[in-house]
Design an enzyme around this catalytic site. Structure first.
Site, PDB file in Angstrom:
ATOM      1  N   GLY A  22       0.824  -1.204   0.000  1.00 36.54           N
ATOM      2  CA  GLY A  22       0.000   0.000   0.000  1.00 36.54           C
ATOM      3  C   GLY A  22       0.852   1.244   0.000  1.00 36.54           C
ATOM      4  N   MET A  66       3.091   9.579   3.385  1.00 37.69           N
ATOM      5  CA  MET A  66       4.469   9.585   3.856  1.00 37.69           C
ATOM      6  C   MET A  66       5.382   8.672   3.041  1.00 37.69           C
ATOM      7  SD  MET A  66       4.334  11.767   6.235  1.00 37.69           S
ATOM      8  CE  MET A  66       3.190  12.513   7.402  1.00 37.69           C
ATOM      9  N   LYS A 120       8.153  -0.289   5.775  1.00 30.08           N
ATOM     10  CA  LYS A 120       7.648   1.057   5.518  1.00 30.08           C
ATOM     11  C   LYS A 120       8.815   1.925   5.080  1.00 30.08           C
ATOM     12  CE  LYS A 120       6.061   3.470   9.059  1.00 30.08           C
ATOM     13  NZ  LYS A 120       5.090   3.977  10.065  1.00 30.08           N
ATOM     14  N   ASP A 165      -2.382   6.337  19.548  1.00 29.56           N
ATOM     15  CA  ASP A 165      -3.274   6.255  18.383  1.00 29.56           C
ATOM     16  C   ASP A 165      -3.856   4.849  18.254  1.00 29.56           C
ATOM     17  OD1 ASP A 165      -4.677   7.223  16.217  1.00 29.56           O
ATOM     18  OD2 ASP A 165      -3.049   6.904  14.787  1.00 29.56           O
TER      19      ASP A 165
END
Length: 334
Positions: free
Chosen positions: A13, A17, A42, A136
């Site tokens: 995905g 960022m 990432k 979060d």
């Protein structure tokens, strides 16, 4: 594409960022990927990495992820905050996130929610023992793997006592899954704030609806600030535990290990605490498709246009069919 010691075998995905890739150690033979060796990497865009404040935040994310030890937290396997394109790699968990599972299959049964909550409470205990806060906790940051839930994404994690506001005055978090302390802005988030958010996530898992309703963001935040959660659709056995966490004053909330103990007890009396059959099937399908697509070399997911203000898609992580273990002792400082 090579990232550190890993070779990309597909793309999971993208977000504002950067991108998230599925990768394997470069020693692996093409087409022969062991599920347990796959990692989610990432990778941050170069233009964003040029911002010293962002690079410092990413460095902190790696440090927090590296310091947490829990079977209910996606394990960090590598990272480099100083690279031209900074990257972070975690174990790959083949499974949907909680938001996807509830949207596709509806609320989870009571036993599964109790087991989910106990695992996440143990995860928070480990995060707090490492001297950090998650900040979060929301359905999209909870992966449902075959061996249980995994808490992911420490992109906005902070040291204990850090403010909830960014340098530009923006709130950090997701409106429907914030705590009153998040909303207050001038006050500091504490460990009990994560407990409040955990209860909101479990209310969502049990009812299929946002505990603070929908509508304009300001209205949602107002209800959060007053701790006006809707628990009428939450099963009675769970409602009492969540209500204790969803009180306005942080000092009146139970600690993560106390929440875990109560949910472990509830799980034990409900029976059948594993994932329901549709979620098990979804996990197996993702696992099977991942291996097939890795071997074919095709992208794992079509990439949507990446909005500039949206964080990168959270990393998934690994699994096959889960029966929750017994209570896990709260971690200690090491």
């Amino acid at each position: 594409m090579r990232v550190g010691p890993y070779e990309s075998v597909g793309r999971l995905g993208a977000g504002g960022m950067g991108e998230v890739f599925l990768a394997t150690p470069d020693a692996a033979s093409p087409g022969h990927y062991e599920p347990d060796a796959l990692v989610a990497v990432k990778v941050i865009r170069r233009d964003i990495a040029g911002d010293p404040a962002f690079r410092a935040r990413f460095r902190r994310e790696i440090a927090v992820a590296a310091s947490v030890r829990s079977p209910y937290v996606a394990r960090l396997v590598g990272g480099d905050a100083e690279a031209a394109e900074p990257w972070l790699a975690t174990e790959y968990v083949a499974g949907p996130n909680l938001a996807e599972a509830v949207r596709a299959h509806g609320p989870l049964p009571l036993g599964a929610v109790a087991a989910l909550g106990a695992g996440l409470a143990h995860a928070l205990a480990a995060v707090h023992a490492a001297g950090a806060l998650h900040r979060d906790l929301k359905p999209a940051n909870v992966l449902l793997g075959a061996d249980g839930p995994k808490l992911i994404d420490f992109g906005v994690a902070r040291a204990l006592g850090a403010t909830t506001m960014t340098s530009t005055g923006l709130l950090v978090g997701t409106p429907g899954f914030m705590s009153p302390e998040h909303v207050a802005g001038g006050r500091h988030v504490v460990a009990a704030s994560d407990v409040f958010c955990l209860a909101s996530v479990l209310a969502y898992a049990a009812s299929g609806g946002d505990p603070f309703g929908d509508g304009p963001v300001a209205a949602v935040l107002y209800r959060v600030s007053r701790a006006e959660a809707r628990l009428d659709e939450v099963p009675a056995g769970l409602r009492e535990v969540l209500a204790a966490c969803l009180v306005p004053e942080p000092g009146d909330r139970p600690a993560p290990h106390e929440v875990a103990d109560r949910l472990d007890a509830l799980r034990d009396v409900t029976g059948a605490p594993g994932w329901p059959a549709p979620v098990v099937a979804a996990i197996e399908e993702i696992r099977r498709d991942t291996l097939q697509l890795c071997a074919s070399g095709r992208p794992l997911l079509p990439l949507p246009a990446a909005p500039q203000a949206t964080p990168a898609t959270p990393t998934p992580t690994q699994t096959p069919t889960w029966t929750p273990p017994g209570p896990v002792a709260p971690p200690v400082h090491g």
